[in-house]
Enzyme design. Structure first.
Site, short mmCIF file in Angstrom:
data_model
loop_
_atom_site.label_atom_id
_atom_site.label_comp_id
_atom_site.label_asym_id
_atom_site.label_seq_id
_atom_site.Cartn_x
_atom_site.Cartn_y
_atom_site.Cartn_z
CD1 TRP A 1 -11.08 30.11 53.39
CD2 TRP A 1 -11.06 31.60 51.72
NE1 TRP A 1 -12.39 30.40 53.06
CE2 TRP A 1 -12.40 31.32 52.05
CE3 TRP A 1 -10.78 32.51 50.70
CZ2 TRP A 1 -13.47 31.91 51.39
CZ3 TRP A 1 -11.85 33.11 50.04
CH2 TRP A 1 -13.17 32.80 50.38
NE ARG B 1 -15.77 28.33 51.79
CZ ARG B 1 -16.76 27.57 52.27
NH1 ARG B 1 -17.10 26.45 51.64
NH2 ARG B 1 -17.41 27.89 53.36
CB THR C 1 -12.68 21.72 61.57
OG1 THR C 1 -13.08 22.21 60.28
CG2 THR C 1 -13.56 20.54 61.95
CG ASP D 1 -16.28 36.92 57.45
OD1 ASP D 1 -15.14 36.67 57.02
OD2 ASP D 1 -17.01 36.06 57.99
CG ASP E 1 -12.73 31.49 56.24
OD1 ASP E 1 -12.16 30.57 56.84
OD2 ASP E 1 -13.84 31.36 55.69
N GLY F 1 -6.03 23.75 67.60
CA GLY F 1 -6.71 23.87 66.32
C GLY F 1 -7.97 23.03 66.31
#
Length: 394
Positions: free
Chosen positions: A247, A243, A231, A110, A171, A229
């Site tokens: 993204w 969200r 979460t 980030d 993200d 995959g």
């Protein structure tokens, strides 16, 4: 929240009126917080100082969301020309410069969020050379997270942490513009190559066959093999966290604009179609797209705000004029719903620009509250509508 949406008592507000209300709140927050940073989310619709942690004091610059406040200050300055906003933004920029030079809380992808909206914006808008240098330092730090041969940038944590090794999240698409900017500034191919490889991996593995997305995906960091995959913030591994899908719309479109990889454009379209097909009647999603009208699940207005920006970005790069018009119309419609149904009745009722967001429901964090990123993307959406020629910071 009940199954009756927050928009049930709507108020007809123009874009100009919505911008004026947002600016009023931002101005008040400057007086409240000064150079200290609010927390990620509100509590009862009001921000508190960011808690102290890891040697960083109360109100200190840590975590991944502090730059959303800075980004709002830059937007406010561009909208008004009022130097109060510019000076407050520059206080933040100096602190982001300090943070990267001190190597303080940098173990995250980030860095893209953090430095694009603070120091890159400062370089773009006011030509601050120290901000440029800080941005390049941040880009170098971000490149340390690039894993060969997986071709991805690891999301979180120390690179030696086995629990985080080889993980990326959707993200991350929004963190690539820092590397794109660094390539533009330096001409160093390593930055552009990382963007091409990372976005290709997400296109192939984080976007599912049904056009929904995983929040997070793991690769074997040594062999590059795609693993699974999962979460962290969605309802369950195979659900579609709202969200994250937003993204995907914005991130794939934005990275298509610089890579010209047609498959990224198609990925953005697919994310957009799925997102729009899974909206409730008022067009503001539940926190996970598995929920539909009649559910008592919380909404996530921040996902709607991100999607508005993403749809407008997609419209700007769309090669089909009819589709571009549709993306634009839907973006305007969602934004209108946010303005009329998800803003405080009066600006002074909340420190947040929009209400009814969700940070991390599985962990009980920031549920049905304002969020710094929701506020930023809401104001960016208003800017994009009010000034279609505005140049984004990303």
């Amino acid at each position: 929240m009940t199954s009756t949406s927050p928009a049930s008592g709507t108020r007809a507000l123009s874009t100009d009126t919505a911008i004026a209300a947002a600016l009023s709140t931002i101005r008040r927050n400057i007086a409240t917080f000064g150079g200290a940073y609010p927390d990620d989310t509100t509590v009862d619709d009001h921000y508190r100082l960011r808690p102290a942690e890891g040697g960083i004091p109360l109100g200190g610059n840590r975590g991944w969301t502090t730059s959303f406040r800075t980004g709002m200050l830059w937007l406010a300055w561009e909208l008004t020309g009022d130097d109060e906003f510019r000076e407050a933004a520059l206080v933040d920029v100096a602190d982001f410069d300090r943070r990267v030079r001190a190597e303080e809380d940098l173990d995250t992808h980030d860095l893209g969020f953090l430095y694009t909206l603070s120091t890159v914006a400062a370089w773009r808008l006011v030509g601050d050379p120290r901000a440029r240098d800080a941005s390049l330092l941040a880009a170098d730090h971000l490149m340390r997270r690039f894993l060969e041969p997986a071709g991805i940038i690891q999301a979180w944590g120390d690179l030696s942490d086995p629990a985080q090794r080889g993980r990326t999240i959707i993200d991350s698409l929004m963190n690539m513009p820092l590397l794109t900017w660094a390539h533009e500034q330096t001409g160093e191919a390593r930055f552009a190559d990382a963007v091409v490889r990372h976005t290709a991996q997400l296109r192939e593995h984080i976007l599912r066959d049904d056009d929904s997305t995983f929040h997070t995906f793991y690769w074997d960091a040594e062999t590059g093999e795609p693993l699974r995959g999962a979460t962290e913030q969605g309802a369950f591994d195979e659900s579609c966290w709202a969200r994250g899908q937003a993204w995907g719309i914005y991130g794939f479109a934005m990275n298509y604009a610089v890579t010209r990889d047609e498959r990224l454009l198609e990925a953005s379209r697919r994310c957009a179609d799925y997102f729009l097909q899974h909206l409730p009647a008022d067009e503001v999603p539940f926190w996970d797209l598995v929920y539909t009208d009649g559910s008592d699940a919380p909404r996530d207005s921040s996902a709607a705000a991100i999607a508005v920006c993403g749809l407008l970005e997609l419209a700007a790069v769309e090669t089909d004029a009819e589709r571009a018009a549709e993306w634009t119309a839907r973006a305007h419609s969602i934004l209108a719903s946010l303005v009329t149904g998800y803003t405080p009745a009066a600006p002074e009722d909340s420190d947040a620009l929009i209400l009814h967001s969700v940070y991390d429901l599985p962990k009980g964090n920031g549920v049905d509250e304002g969020t710094l990123w929701g506020d930023y993307f809401y104001l960016e959406a208003l800017m994009r509508v009010a000034r279609p020629q505005w140049r984004k910071y990303w």
